[in-house]
Design a protein around this motif. Structure first.
Motif, PDB file in Angstrom:
ATOM      1  N   LEU A 169      43.027  25.383  34.409  1.00 27.24           N
ATOM      2  CA  LEU A 169      44.457  25.582  34.654  1.00 27.24           C
ATOM      3  C   LEU A 169      44.860  26.967  35.168  1.00 27.24           C
ATOM      4  N   PRO A 170      44.262  28.071  34.675  1.00 27.13           N
ATOM      5  CA  PRO A 170      44.732  29.387  35.125  1.00 27.13           C
ATOM      6  C   PRO A 170      44.587  29.630  36.637  1.00 27.13           C
ATOM      7  N   ILE A 171      43.742  28.882  37.318  1.00 28.56           N
ATOM      8  CA  ILE A 171      43.499  29.134  38.739  1.00 28.56           C
ATOM      9  C   ILE A 171      44.223  28.132  39.655  1.00 28.56           C
ATOM     10  N   VAL A 172      44.862  27.153  39.046  1.00 26.91           N
ATOM     11  CA  VAL A 172      45.512  26.095  39.819  1.00 26.91           C
ATOM     12  C   VAL A 172      46.550  26.659  40.796  1.00 26.91           C
ATOM     13  N   ASP A 173      47.341  27.614  40.337  1.00 27.17           N
ATOM     14  CA  ASP A 173      48.399  28.162  41.174  1.00 27.17           C
ATOM     15  C   ASP A 173      47.826  28.773  42.463  1.00 27.17           C
ATOM     16  N   LYS A 174      46.741  29.525  42.334  1.00 27.33           N
ATOM     17  CA  LYS A 174      46.111  30.129  43.531  1.00 27.33           C
ATOM     18  C   LYS A 174      45.509  29.045  44.426  1.00 27.33           C
ATOM     19  N   MET A 175      44.850  28.065  43.810  1.00 24.47           N
ATOM     20  CA  MET A 175      44.245  26.987  44.606  1.00 24.47           C
ATOM     21  C   MET A 175      45.318  26.235  45.395  1.00 24.47           C
ATOM     22  N   THR A 190      40.231  26.412  60.134  1.00 25.06           N
ATOM     23  CA  THR A 190      41.082  25.907  59.046  1.00 25.06           C
ATOM     24  C   THR A 190      42.318  26.786  58.836  1.00 25.06           C
ATOM     25  N   GLY A 191      42.233  28.033  59.238  1.00 27.69           N
ATOM     26  CA  GLY A 191      43.326  28.971  59.005  1.00 27.69           C
ATOM     27  C   GLY A 191      43.420  29.454  57.558  1.00 27.69           C
ATOM     28  N   PHE A 192      42.434  29.120  56.727  1.00 25.76           N
ATOM     29  CA  PHE A 192      42.478  29.538  55.312  1.00 25.76           C
ATOM     30  C   PHE A 192      42.290  31.049  55.198  1.00 25.76           C
ATOM     31  N   ASP A 193      42.867  31.622  54.140  1.00 26.32           N
ATOM     32  CA  ASP A 193      42.789  33.052  53.874  1.00 26.32           C
ATOM     33  C   ASP A 193      41.536  33.348  53.030  1.00 26.32           C
ATOM     34  N   GLN A 194      40.562  34.025  53.640  1.00 25.93           N
ATOM     35  CA  GLN A 194      39.296  34.295  52.924  1.00 25.93           C
ATOM     36  C   GLN A 194      39.519  35.175  51.690  1.00 25.93           C
ATOM     37  N   ASN A 195      40.540  36.051  51.731  1.00 27.86           N
ATOM     38  CA  ASN A 195      40.797  36.901  50.562  1.00 27.86           C
ATOM     39  C   ASN A 195      41.257  36.063  49.377  1.00 27.86           C
ATOM     40  N   LEU A 196      42.095  35.085  49.678  1.00 25.29           N
ATOM     41  CA  LEU A 196      42.554  34.185  48.621  1.00 25.29           C
ATOM     42  C   LEU A 196      41.365  33.385  48.066  1.00 25.29           C
ATOM     43  N   LEU A 197      40.511  32.902  48.968  1.00 30.24           N
ATOM     44  CA  LEU A 197      39.322  32.154  48.532  1.00 30.24           C
ATOM     45  C   LEU A 197      38.430  33.048  47.669  1.00 30.24           C
ATOM     46  N   ALA A 198      38.321  34.333  48.047  1.00 29.93           N
ATOM     47  CA  ALA A 198      37.487  35.268  47.282  1.00 29.93           C
ATOM     48  C   ALA A 198      38.039  35.440  45.862  1.00 29.93           C
ATOM     49  N   GLU A 199      39.362  35.486  45.744  1.00 28.42           N
ATOM     50  CA  GLU A 199      39.968  35.607  44.403  1.00 28.42           C
ATOM     51  C   GLU A 199      39.657  34.374  43.558  1.00 28.42           C
ATOM     52  N   ILE A 200      39.703  33.211  44.201  1.00 26.47           N
ATOM     53  CA  ILE A 200      39.410  31.972  43.473  1.00 26.47           C
ATOM     54  C   ILE A 200      37.940  31.951  43.036  1.00 26.47           C
ATOM     55  N   ALA A 201      37.066  32.388  43.943  1.00 19.60           N
ATOM     56  CA  ALA A 201      35.634  32.441  43.614  1.00 19.60           C
ATOM     57  C   ALA A 201      35.393  33.421  42.460  1.00 19.60           C
ATOM     58  N   ASP A 202      36.108  34.557  42.476  1.00 21.02           N
ATOM     59  CA  ASP A 202      35.968  35.542  41.387  1.00 21.02           C
ATOM     60  C   ASP A 202      36.329  34.927  40.044  1.00 21.02           C
ATOM     61  N   TYR A 203      37.306  34.043  40.073  1.00 17.33           N
ATOM     62  CA  TYR A 203      37.731  33.404  38.833  1.00 17.33           C
ATOM     63  C   TYR A 203      36.626  32.484  38.289  1.00 17.33           C
ATOM     64  N   PHE A 204      35.987  31.722  39.185  1.00 19.05           N
ATOM     65  CA  PHE A 204      35.005  30.733  38.730  1.00 19.05           C
ATOM     66  C   PHE A 204      33.629  31.327  38.417  1.00 19.05           C
ATOM     67  N   ARG A 205      33.334  32.517  38.982  1.00 14.77           N
ATOM     68  CA  ARG A 205      31.983  33.069  38.836  1.00 14.77           C
ATOM     69  C   ARG A 205      31.565  33.281  37.370  1.00 14.77           C
TER      70      ARG A 205
END
Ligand code: CO
Length: 470
Positions: free
Chosen positions: A34-40, A261-276
């Motif tokens: 749940l804590p990462i849902v908002d960013k995803m 895709t136009g996705f923001d790699q910085n945002l993806l990096a934050e999400i990856a940091d959460y799951f690591r």
């Protein structure tokens, strides 16, 4: 380059379902997600796959969580992103065929609790087993995606896939998925398959594969070039191995191309940091087995999906017969052939796998036959693409006459009976569906839920929780 190819590739994120199902036995908890849902929700995913498959069973059985409650929490959190689930046709999320009224009610409740896209498949690719679920999804105004269980074998020619895709379009499905559970689809075969499907059907095509055999990213590249519309990826901490290609890698690969895709790699990096750290924790506890993280080229030979490999390992461990691992892997394709060469996906993967284990451990093939093997050979799971081995069929079911109709036609409506059986536990409409799928596990969960309410001493509650490993 064709017009179809000149568009951003869409991405379904699998970290909340298939990725942790494939790598850590579906043990990620709602609290961890749940804590990462908002960013995803800000990424711009085509959809997030977050429910269905083994999540339902594992939530109840191991995590003592109500899967419906998880879904509602996702729905609250994902304000912009479509939620997707995996649905086993007439088997729903369980392991046996259900009556139509249960299938319809399950679809209705999935949609009313927040699901937008229902990916429906049948382990034999018998489209009669998808009919009821597809109709119900269309009725509830959800996207009814039909998934073809991809597999290899003499019967599975390009003509076979084109023919079945056309039938899916006629059924009223809203999109088609090629579901490659074991990572068998090779890059140049993907070009061939996607090109052929694009020429013959007008529905959007999605590709789902696993990294197990090591070719998945290349397969996606070729599929995208051939015009596939959507690919399934997992955020890097739970990517590769028996899971999907990494989201960030695919996004970077298509940067600056017509498929960007136009996705923001910085945002993806934050999400990856959460799951690591969740990945690290799983590695430390042994939940994430390094064995499932590398390339297993044998999967191309045995056509065994990732989840099935880990099931076989644990079944053999229980029997203290780990040294028989490769004997069992070699028995799998033989059993598969005897059973009409079905794709290996839940539940056919468990049926073939368990029978292969028995055949090897008993020292005589089909000396011990599971009730599910008998049901397959009696036609109760539907029609297989090839005929059964007649000798094996005779040995397993004797003179019993196999059925040839749609199996669910022989199953009378069950909802009322089920409601009667579990009435004392019912707190919400959905509980009867939970009970329908896993009667014993559901009752254990209902008892646990009941007990939680009357608990006053927090230390007692704590001990109780520790009894269920996550
Ligand atoms: Co999968």
């Amino acid at each position: 380059m064709s017009e179809i190819a000149k568009k951003p590739i869409k991405i379904t994120e699998t970290i909340l379902r298939d990725a942790h199902q494939s790598l850590i036995a579906t043990r990620m908890t709602t609290e961890q997600m749940l804590p990462i849902v908002d960013k995803m929700d800000q990424v711009g995913y085509h959809s997030v796959e977050c429910w269905g498959g083994a999540t339902f069973d594992a939530s109840l059985r191991f995590l003592k969580e109500d899967p419906w409650d998880r879904l509602r929490k996702f729905r609250d959190g994902f304000k912009n992103t479509k939620l997707q689930m995996l649905f086993r046709g007439q088997n729903i999320l369980g392991y046996r065929p259900y009556a139509d009224d249960v299938v319809e009610y399950f679809v209705q409740k999935s949609v009313s609790n927040g699901i937008d896209i229902i990916r429906i498949f049948d382990c034999l690719n018998d489209l009669r087993n998808l009919q009821t679920a597809v109709k119900a999804a269309v009725k509830e105004k959800a996207d009814a995606q039909v998934a073809l269980s991809y597999t290899l074998g003499d019967a599975y020619t390009l003509e076979y896939w084109i023919d079945i895709a056309k039938k899916i379009e006629e059924m009223g499905a809203t999109s088609i998925c090629i579901k490659d559970m074991a990572g068998l689809l090779l890059p140049y075969k993907a070009t061939e398959l996607i090109t052929a499907l694009k020429e013959n059907v007008s529905l959007p095509i999605q590709l789902h594969t696993h990294y197990t055999s090591g070719v998945a990213s290349m397969t996606y590249l070729k599929a995208v070039e051939a015009g596939v519309d959507v690919i399934d990826t997992a955020m890097s901490p739970f990517a590769l191995g028996t899971s999907q290609p990494a989201t960030e890698v695919m996004v970077e690969t298509f940067k600056g191309t017509p498929y960007d895709t136009g996705f923001d790699q910085n945002l993806l990096a934050e999400i990856a940091d959460y799951f690591r750290p969740i990945r690290d924790e799983a590695l430390d506890s042994g939940l994430l087995n390094p064995k499932n993280m590398g390339v297993n080229i044998k999967t191309l030979l045995y056509q065994v999906p990732g989840g099935m490999l880990s099931n076989l390992t644990s079944q053999l461990k229980e029997q203290h017969a780990e040294d028989k691992y490769y004997d069992v892997l070699e028995e799998v394709p033989r059993v598969r052939k005897d059973l009409g060469e079905p794709p290996l996906v839940t539940p056919s993967s468990q049926i073939v796998g368990t029978q292969a284990v028995f055949n090897v451990l008993m020292g005589e093939r089909y000396k011990m036959v599971t009730k599910e093997t008998k049901a397959v050979l009696s036609g109760e799971y539907g029609a297989t693409v090839k005929p059964f081995n007649p000798e094996v069929q005779k040995k397993c079911i004797g003179d019993k006459e196999p059925i040839t109709c749609r199996p669910a036609d022989l199953i009378p409506d069950e909802l009322d009976t089920l409601r009667g059986e579990m009435a004392q536990w019912s707190e919400q409409d959905e509980d009867v569906l939970t009970y329908a799928l896993f009667p014993q596990v559901a009752v254990d969960f209902f008892k646990y839920r009941e007990a939680q309410k009357t608990k006053v001493d927090p230390t007692v509650a704590d001990t109780e929780n520790k009894a269920y490993p996550v």
